[in-house]
Design a protein around this motif. Structure first.
Motif, PDB file in Angstrom:
ATOM      1  N   ASP A  33       0.816  -1.222   0.000  1.00 14.50           N
ATOM      2  CA  ASP A  33       0.000   0.000   0.000  1.00 14.50           C
ATOM      3  C   ASP A  33       0.848   1.270   0.000  1.00 14.50           C
ATOM      4  O   ASP A  33       0.306   2.372  -0.149  1.00 14.50           O
ATOM      5  CB  ASP A  33      -0.933   0.020   1.216  1.00 14.50           C
ATOM      6  CG  ASP A  33      -2.002  -1.062   1.103  1.00 14.50           C
ATOM      7  OD1 ASP A  33      -2.248  -1.519  -0.035  1.00 14.50           O
ATOM      8  OD2 ASP A  33      -2.569  -1.455   2.138  1.00 14.50           O
ATOM      9  N   SER A  55       3.331   4.227  -1.242  1.00 13.23           N
ATOM     10  CA  SER A  55       3.450   4.941  -2.511  1.00 13.23           C
ATOM     11  C   SER A  55       4.752   4.532  -3.216  1.00 13.23           C
ATOM     12  O   SER A  55       5.738   4.164  -2.569  1.00 13.23           O
ATOM     13  CB  SER A  55       3.432   6.458  -2.288  1.00 13.23           C
ATOM     14  OG  SER A  55       4.515   6.838  -1.463  1.00 13.23           O
ATOM     15  N   THR A  85       9.097   7.644  -2.811  1.00 11.48           N
ATOM     16  CA  THR A  85       9.378   7.996  -1.411  1.00 11.48           C
ATOM     17  C   THR A  85      10.142   9.323  -1.397  1.00 11.48           C
ATOM     18  O   THR A  85      11.362   9.362  -1.292  1.00 11.48           O
ATOM     19  CB  THR A  85      10.204   6.889  -0.743  1.00 11.48           C
ATOM     20  OG1 THR A  85      11.384   6.683  -1.527  1.00 11.48           O
ATOM     21  CG2 THR A  85       9.430   5.594  -0.661  1.00 11.48           C
ATOM     22  N   LYS A 124       7.956   8.735   4.740  1.00 10.39           N
ATOM     23  CA  LYS A 124       7.712   7.606   3.837  1.00 10.39           C
ATOM     24  C   LYS A 124       8.920   6.666   3.773  1.00 10.39           C
ATOM     25  O   LYS A 124       8.781   5.448   3.789  1.00 10.39           O
ATOM     26  CB  LYS A 124       7.389   8.128   2.439  1.00 10.39           C
ATOM     27  CG  LYS A 124       6.053   8.831   2.320  1.00 10.39           C
ATOM     28  CD  LYS A 124       5.812   9.273   0.888  1.00 10.39           C
ATOM     29  CE  LYS A 124       4.465   9.977   0.750  1.00 10.39           C
ATOM     30  NZ  LYS A 124       4.232  10.416  -0.652  1.00 10.39           N
ATOM     31  N   LYS A 175       8.985   2.725   5.123  1.00 10.81           N
ATOM     32  CA  LYS A 175       9.361   1.656   4.209  1.00 10.81           C
ATOM     33  C   LYS A 175      10.508   0.831   4.782  1.00 10.81           C
ATOM     34  O   LYS A 175      10.490  -0.408   4.727  1.00 10.81           O
ATOM     35  CB  LYS A 175       9.758   2.254   2.858  1.00 10.81           C
ATOM     36  CG  LYS A 175      10.107   1.211   1.812  1.00 10.81           C
ATOM     37  CD  LYS A 175      10.458   1.865   0.493  1.00 10.81           C
ATOM     38  CE  LYS A 175      10.815   0.804  -0.539  1.00 10.81           C
ATOM     39  NZ  LYS A 175      11.191   1.421  -1.845  1.00 10.81           N
TER      40      LYS A 175
END
Length: 259
Positions: free
Chosen positions: A217, A219, A222, A227, A231
């Protein structure tokens, strides 16, 4: 011009001169000429050197006629095999004849040969060494450079270092088994049952699926620090779960300690 090519003119050249005839000497004639002619006639005869003609002379009425000079072949004789020298082979079957059913086969020789050639192992050349600068080769086995272990005294026996290592592994296993038994007697350690091991394995895989769903899910880009941190955290948790799952699947017997 030179006087050699054109002599000087003179009035005496106009007077006609008498032509002088040169008389030739008489031609030589041998005194034995007549005798030689007589001897030649006496010794000469028809067909004396080559012999009589062996071919039939054509008759005068067939002179320059068609097929008058064709070569006459000898009479044809019937050919017969000599079975005493080499026996004759059986004749080929005619197109109308049916082959024997006992000889028929359903084997596909083309396919069998193709499979055998495909599965065949290529031959390896024997190892050799070049002993001259011109590339002359000799077999490596006869050079003395290849160690032949068949001639060693301890050939076929287990090396000492392997025996020592096996003894060390056996002692370490015995010590570990003794330690586990002592701890289990004291109640400080217990062994997981097969059901508990499978439940833990199932829970770890379920957690990995949830983290993987969250990871998908995220994006694609990054571009911010949060983000990127999220991750990296998901990737580290998934790697740790993968290690735990691999360890539980590899070892069937697992001991845990009690607090």
């Amino acid at each position: 011009m030179s006087s050699g090519m054109h002599p000087p003119e003179s009035i005496y050249n106009l007077i006609p001169r008498e032509e002088v005839k040169i008389e030739k000497a008489p031609r030589y004639t041998s005194r034995f000429r007549e005798q030689v002619k007589q001897e030649k006639k006496q010794n000469k005869a028809s067909n004396k050197t080559m012999g009589p003609a062996k071919v039939e002379m054509p008759s005068p009425d067939k002179y320059l006629l068609k097929h008058s000079r064709e070569h006459k072949h000898s009479e044809k004789k019937p050919f017969s095999y000599r079975d005493d020298i080499q026996p004759r082979k059986p004749r080929l079957p005619a197109k109308t004849e049916q082959p024997l059913r006992d000889i028929q086969t359903k084997k596909d020789f083309v396919r069998v040969n193709a499979v055998e050639n495909i599965m065949a192992v290529p031959r390896k050349p024997p190892p050799a060494y070049a002993h001259t600068k011109h590339g002359d080769k000799e077999l490596l086995e006869n050079s003395g450079l290849v160690p032949k272990y068949l001639k060693k005294r301890d050939y076929g026996q287990t090396p000492e270092y392997l025996s020592q290592r096996q003894e060390e592994v056996r002692r370490a296993q015995e010590e570990y088994d003794h330690y586990v038994k002592e701890k289990m007697k004291e109640g400080a350690m217990k062994q997981l049952s097969e059901k508990e091991r499978l439940d833990i394995l199932h829970g770890l895989k379920k957690n990995w699926d949830e983290l993987h769903h969250q990871y998908q899910d995220l994006s694609v880009i990054t571009d911010t620090l949060p983000k990127k941190n999220r991750k990296e955290k998901l990737e580290s948790k998934m790697k740790q779960l993968e290690k735990d799952i691999e360890m539980i699947e590899r070892y069937k017997t697992i001991y845990i300690g009690k607090n």
